[in-house]
Design a protein around this motif. Structure first.
Motif, mmCIF file in Angstrom:
data_model
loop_
_atom_site.group_PDB
_atom_site.id
_atom_site.type_symbol
_atom_site.label_atom_id
_atom_site.label_comp_id
_atom_site.label_asym_id
_atom_site.label_seq_id
_atom_site.Cartn_x
_atom_site.Cartn_y
_atom_site.Cartn_z
ATOM 1 N N VAL A 62 6.569 -14.839 -2.545
ATOM 2 C CA VAL A 62 7.187 -13.683 -3.184
ATOM 3 C C VAL A 62 6.354 -12.457 -2.825
ATOM 4 C CG1 VAL A 62 7.846 -12.601 -5.368
ATOM 5 C CG2 VAL A 62 8.035 -15.079 -5.109
ATOM 6 N N ALA A 63 6.945 -11.507 -2.117
ATOM 7 C CA ALA A 63 6.246 -10.271 -1.771
ATOM 8 C C ALA A 63 6.426 -9.272 -2.898
ATOM 9 C CB ALA A 63 6.792 -9.697 -0.465
ATOM 10 N N ALA A 64 5.332 -8.890 -3.544
ATOM 11 C CA ALA A 64 5.433 -7.989 -4.688
ATOM 12 C C ALA A 64 4.127 -7.237 -4.873
ATOM 13 C CB ALA A 64 5.759 -8.756 -5.966
ATOM 14 N N ASP A 65 4.245 -5.974 -5.221
ATOM 15 C CA ASP A 65 3.092 -5.163 -5.599
ATOM 16 C C ASP A 65 2.871 -5.368 -7.093
ATOM 17 O OD1 ASP A 65 1.209 -3.290 -6.274
ATOM 18 O OD2 ASP A 65 2.300 -1.565 -5.452
ATOM 19 N N LEU A 66 1.856 -6.124 -7.445
ATOM 20 C CA LEU A 66 1.631 -6.479 -8.841
ATOM 21 C C LEU A 66 1.300 -5.284 -9.719
ATOM 22 C CD1 LEU A 66 -0.357 -9.752 -8.196
ATOM 23 C CD2 LEU A 66 1.826 -9.601 -9.391
ATOM 24 N N THR A 67 0.931 -4.175 -9.117
ATOM 25 C CA THR A 67 0.643 -2.979 -9.920
ATOM 26 C C THR A 67 1.908 -2.211 -10.280
ATOM 27 O OG1 THR A 67 0.297 -1.525 -7.995
ATOM 28 C CG2 THR A 67 -1.607 -2.755 -8.811
ATOM 29 N N ASP A 68 3.055 -2.649 -9.757
ATOM 30 C CA ASP A 68 4.340 -2.004 -10.024
ATOM 31 C C ASP A 68 5.019 -2.704 -11.199
ATOM 32 O OD1 ASP A 68 6.902 -1.013 -10.074
ATOM 33 O OD2 ASP A 68 7.363 -1.478 -7.988
ATOM 34 N N PRO A 69 5.246 -2.021 -12.321
ATOM 35 C CA PRO A 69 5.892 -2.669 -13.473
ATOM 36 C C PRO A 69 7.251 -3.274 -13.135
ATOM 37 C CG PRO A 69 4.960 -0.552 -14.113
ATOM 38 C CD PRO A 69 4.855 -0.630 -12.623
#
Length: 240
Positions: A62-69
């Motif tokens: 899963v490609a995700a920016d964890l700092t993005d709510p």
């Protein structure tokens, strides 16, 4: 806001489900690969380019920016079942007090503290239903001061505090909460930090990421009667 989450097809087995945040390198990668032998793993990394090594049976990258709510909300929405969550994503560059700015503090807090605490909050319904396990990858820096690393040390102290309160607050729901705190571990993050200091890098002196993965496995596989809360993982020969 752009869509920062991309996924491969959903997993379809009846195995327990684990989410590993920060799974694209170092400890997180080793943990995801180890858990995939018994769990279906949602392996979360910042960009799709860093995920090919995780395209193996039992793992859904899963490609995700964890700092993005918004990205955190998307991860939680995809996971109908969650038995295990491992928070391994972190910033760890050493920074002296006079080398910090408010922006540096915000970056470290966003990834090291806000992201894992908020993603856990979003996953509480699934974790409560499964009486699941949450593992925070801490650090030796969460138990003692580390010279030249004020920002990282502060965030790891805060993360441990969050884990301790979460454990108490979720006891009635049967959720197990553990902090696995490795000492110096042979990871790209440690290599970069030591190279910047001008000190020779000697990987044989440090913990392997596979040993950290085995420590997480020990927590995850604990019997129903056991709640492992704090696991310190130290090099065989203590380092200063």
């Amino acid at each position: 806001m752009p869509d920062t989450t991309r996924t491969s097809p959903p997993l379809s087995s009846d195995r327990p489900v684990a989410i590993v945040a920060g799974a694209t390198s170092g400890m997180g990668l080793a943990i995801a690969l180890d858990l995939s032998t018994t769990h279906d793993v949602l392996a979360v990394g910042r960009t799709a380019a860093t995920l090919p090594e995780l395209r193996v049976p039992g793992i859904r990258p899963v490609a995700a920016d964890l700092t993005d709510p918004q990205a955190r909300a998307m991860i939680a929405a995809q996971a109908e079942r969650v038995d295990v969550v491992v928070h391994a994503a972190a910033l760890g560059q050493a920074r002296a007090i006079d080398d910090t700015t408010p922006d540096v503090w915000q970056d470290y807090l966003a990834l090291n503290l806000v992201a894992p605490s908020d993603l856990t909050r979003l996953l509480l319904p699934q974790l409560r239903l499964a009486r699941g396990t949450v593992v925070f990858i801490g650090s030796g820096a969460s138990t003692k001061p580390v010279p030249g690393s004020a920002v990282y040390t502060a965030t790891k102290h805060a993360l441990r505090g969050f884990a301790d309160v979460l454990r108490i607050d979720e006891a009635a729901h049967g959720i197990r909460v553990a902090t696995v705190a490795p000492g110096q571990t042979d990871t790209p993050m440690l290599r970069q930090s030591i190279n910047r200091s001008g000190t020779p890098y000697e990987p044989e002196r440090y913990i392997t990421v596979q040993s950290v993965a085995r420590a997480v496995r020990f927590v995850v596989d604990a019997g129903e009667d056991v709640h492992l809360t704090d696991v310190a993982v130290r090099p065989r020969t203590e380092l200063g």
